[in-house]
Write a protein that holds these residues in place. Structure first.
Motif, PDB file in Angstrom:
ATOM      1  N   LEU A 248      -1.629  15.277  -3.636  1.00 20.51           N
ATOM      2  CA  LEU A 248      -2.453  15.111  -2.444  1.00 20.51           C
ATOM      3  C   LEU A 248      -3.601  16.118  -2.430  1.00 20.51           C
ATOM      4  O   LEU A 248      -4.723  15.781  -2.066  1.00 20.51           O
ATOM      5  CB  LEU A 248      -1.605  15.282  -1.181  1.00 20.51           C
ATOM      6  CG  LEU A 248      -0.670  14.129  -0.830  1.00 20.51           C
ATOM      7  CD1 LEU A 248       0.104  14.456   0.442  1.00 20.51           C
ATOM      8  CD2 LEU A 248      -1.457  12.834  -0.638  1.00 20.51           C
ATOM      9  N   GLY A 249      -3.302  17.367  -2.828  1.00 21.06           N
ATOM     10  CA  GLY A 249      -4.335  18.389  -2.842  1.00 21.06           C
ATOM     11  C   GLY A 249      -5.486  18.047  -3.773  1.00 21.06           C
ATOM     12  O   GLY A 249      -6.638  18.406  -3.516  1.00 21.06           O
ATOM     13  N   ALA A 250      -5.178  17.318  -4.837  1.00 20.59           N
ATOM     14  CA  ALA A 250      -6.221  16.931  -5.783  1.00 20.59           C
ATOM     15  C   ALA A 250      -7.221  15.959  -5.172  1.00 20.59           C
ATOM     16  O   ALA A 250      -8.314  15.771  -5.697  1.00 20.59           O
ATOM     17  CB  ALA A 250      -5.593  16.295  -7.025  1.00 20.59           C
ATOM     18  N   LEU A 251      -6.866  15.348  -4.034  1.00 21.33           N
ATOM     19  CA  LEU A 251      -7.768  14.408  -3.373  1.00 21.33           C
ATOM     20  C   LEU A 251      -8.757  15.100  -2.449  1.00 21.33           C
ATOM     21  O   LEU A 251      -9.700  14.473  -1.962  1.00 21.33           O
ATOM     22  CB  LEU A 251      -6.954  13.390  -2.557  1.00 21.33           C
ATOM     23  CG  LEU A 251      -5.969  12.523  -3.347  1.00 21.33           C
ATOM     24  CD1 LEU A 251      -5.179  11.632  -2.400  1.00 21.33           C
ATOM     25  CD2 LEU A 251      -6.715  11.680  -4.380  1.00 21.33           C
ATOM     26  N   ALA A 252      -8.559  16.389  -2.165  1.00 20.86           N
ATOM     27  CA  ALA A 252      -9.434  17.110  -1.240  1.00 20.86           C
ATOM     28  C   ALA A 252     -10.839  17.215  -1.831  1.00 20.86           C
ATOM     29  O   ALA A 252     -11.013  17.781  -2.912  1.00 20.86           O
ATOM     30  CB  ALA A 252      -8.879  18.501  -0.960  1.00 20.86           C
ATOM     31  N   PRO A 253     -11.862  16.686  -1.154  1.00 24.66           N
ATOM     32  CA  PRO A 253     -13.214  16.694  -1.712  1.00 24.66           C
ATOM     33  C   PRO A 253     -13.779  18.091  -1.900  1.00 24.66           C
ATOM     34  O   PRO A 253     -14.584  18.325  -2.793  1.00 24.66           O
ATOM     35  CB  PRO A 253     -14.032  15.897  -0.684  1.00 24.66           C
ATOM     36  CG  PRO A 253     -13.246  15.982   0.580  1.00 24.66           C
ATOM     37  CD  PRO A 253     -11.810  16.018   0.149  1.00 24.66           C
ATOM     38  N   ARG A 254     -13.360  19.048  -1.061  1.00 25.31           N
ATOM     39  CA  ARG A 254     -13.869  20.408  -1.216  1.00 25.31           C
ATOM     40  C   ARG A 254     -13.135  21.156  -2.308  1.00 25.31           C
ATOM     41  O   ARG A 254     -13.499  22.278  -2.640  1.00 25.31           O
ATOM     42  CB  ARG A 254     -13.765  21.178   0.099  1.00 25.31           C
ATOM     43  CG  ARG A 254     -14.739  20.706   1.151  1.00 25.31           C
ATOM     44  CD  ARG A 254     -15.071  21.820   2.111  1.00 25.31           C
ATOM     45  NE  ARG A 254     -13.888  22.364   2.739  1.00 25.31           N
ATOM     46  CZ  ARG A 254     -13.769  23.642   3.104  1.00 25.31           C
ATOM     47  NH1 ARG A 254     -14.739  24.490   2.869  1.00 25.31           N
ATOM     48  NH2 ARG A 254     -12.671  24.061   3.694  1.00 25.31           N
TER      49      ARG A 254
ATOM     50  N   GLN B 117     -10.767  19.507  -5.511  1.00 20.55           N
ATOM     51  CA  GLN B 117     -10.863  18.824  -6.794  1.00 20.55           C
ATOM     52  C   GLN B 117     -12.198  18.118  -6.978  1.00 20.55           C
ATOM     53  O   GLN B 117     -12.775  18.132  -8.065  1.00 20.55           O
ATOM     54  CB  GLN B 117      -9.713  17.817  -6.922  1.00 20.55           C
ATOM     55  CG  GLN B 117      -9.584  17.194  -8.292  1.00 20.55           C
ATOM     56  CD  GLN B 117      -9.040  18.169  -9.325  1.00 20.55           C
ATOM     57  OE1 GLN B 117      -8.738  19.313  -8.999  1.00 20.55           O
ATOM     58  NE2 GLN B 117      -8.939  17.730 -10.561  1.00 20.55           N
ATOM     59  N   GLY B 118     -12.713  17.482  -5.908  1.00 18.12           N
ATOM     60  CA  GLY B 118     -13.990  16.779  -6.031  1.00 18.12           C
ATOM     61  C   GLY B 118     -15.114  17.728  -6.403  1.00 18.12           C
ATOM     62  O   GLY B 118     -15.921  17.449  -7.298  1.00 18.12           O
TER      63      GLY B 118
END
Length: 254
Positions: A77-83, A85-86
């Motif tokens: 889920l943390g990998a989806l955070a735009p600030r 992983q993005g």
């Protein structure tokens, strides 16, 4: 640094579950059920029920010795955070270029409230040791990236940080609020920060801002070298160029 507080034996179950997760740190990556109950301020029976739900969902995993650690589901889920992983995905090619050119430590961070969170770090061969950990939090007042993020933070954040306890890491750490305010003004004027032996006694960090398509500072990049090996004003153009390149890439991705 504290990231929360015990919810007590009452209150929404989801809040109490989050408080239990918040007990895990880099220094304390594994906890037993009794430790979770004690540090979380909840009865053992409540901790048992909450932990069982967190294990079923995948937020926690149980070790062979009966202790618990953070589960892979949270990492997914943390990998989806735009600030997180993005931003990292956009910035990584430029961070790697900076690392290859300098062969020093390169760091990427964002501000989260009155602290910073490191999103990426590339360690140079033989580079000076640093206290950085990807996903780790740190004070805004001492590091190259922190000074950039604090310089461009809202006034109320600056007042909160500079009006509270300012942690000292070395004899060179600046803890005087008035002097820090002058340093922050210099960061805004010059477009880069200098942290000279403020975190460790043998390191020099130069940071630069990363802007979004609206021109707002959303992150910071820094180069950390061994003190005495380079002038900060020699490093600043390299770091600022990386910051601008990442900013342009973020704008194109919008």
């Amino acid at each position: 640094m504290a990231r929360g507080h015990p919810a007590g034996p009452t209150g929404p179950a989801i809040r109490r579950a989050f408080d239990l997760l918040d007990l895990f740190t880099a220094a304390r990556p594994r906890l037993t059920l009794s430790q979770l109950a004690r540090h979380g301020g909840v009865p053992l029976s409540t901790a048992h029920r909450l932990v069982a739900e967190l294990v079923r969902w995948g937020a926690l995993e149980r070790d062979a010795d009966g202790s618990y650690h953070i589960g892979l589901r949270l990492w997914e889920l943390g990998a989806l955070a735009p600030r997180g992983q993005g931003l990292r995905e956009v910035a990584l090619p430029f961070l790697e270029d900076l690392s290859q050119i300098s062969r020093e430590n390169v760091q990427l961070a964002v501000r989260e409230g009155a602290e910073l969170v490191f999103v990426e770090r590339i360690a140079g061969t033989g580079a000076v040791p640093v206290l950085t950990r990807v996903g780790g939090r740190f004070a805004l007042t001492a590091t190259g990236v922190g000074l950039v993020l604090l310089a461009h933070a809202p006034t109320e954040i600056q007042d909160d940080v500079l009006g509270g306890r300012i942690e000292r890491y070395t004899d060179h750490t600046v803890t005087d609020p008035a002097r820090l305010r002058r340093m922050l003004a210099d960061v805004r004027t010059n477009g880069f920060s200098i942290s000279d032996r403020q975190v460790t006694p043998d390191s020099l960090s130069v940071g630069a801002p990363i802007h979004d398509h609206l021109g707002q500072v959303v992150a910071a990049v820094s180069l950390v070298v061994r003190h005495g090996t380079a002038s900060p004003h020699t490093l600043a153009p390299l770091v600022r160029t990386s910051g601008r390149a990442i900013s342009h890439a973020l704008a194109r991705r919008r």
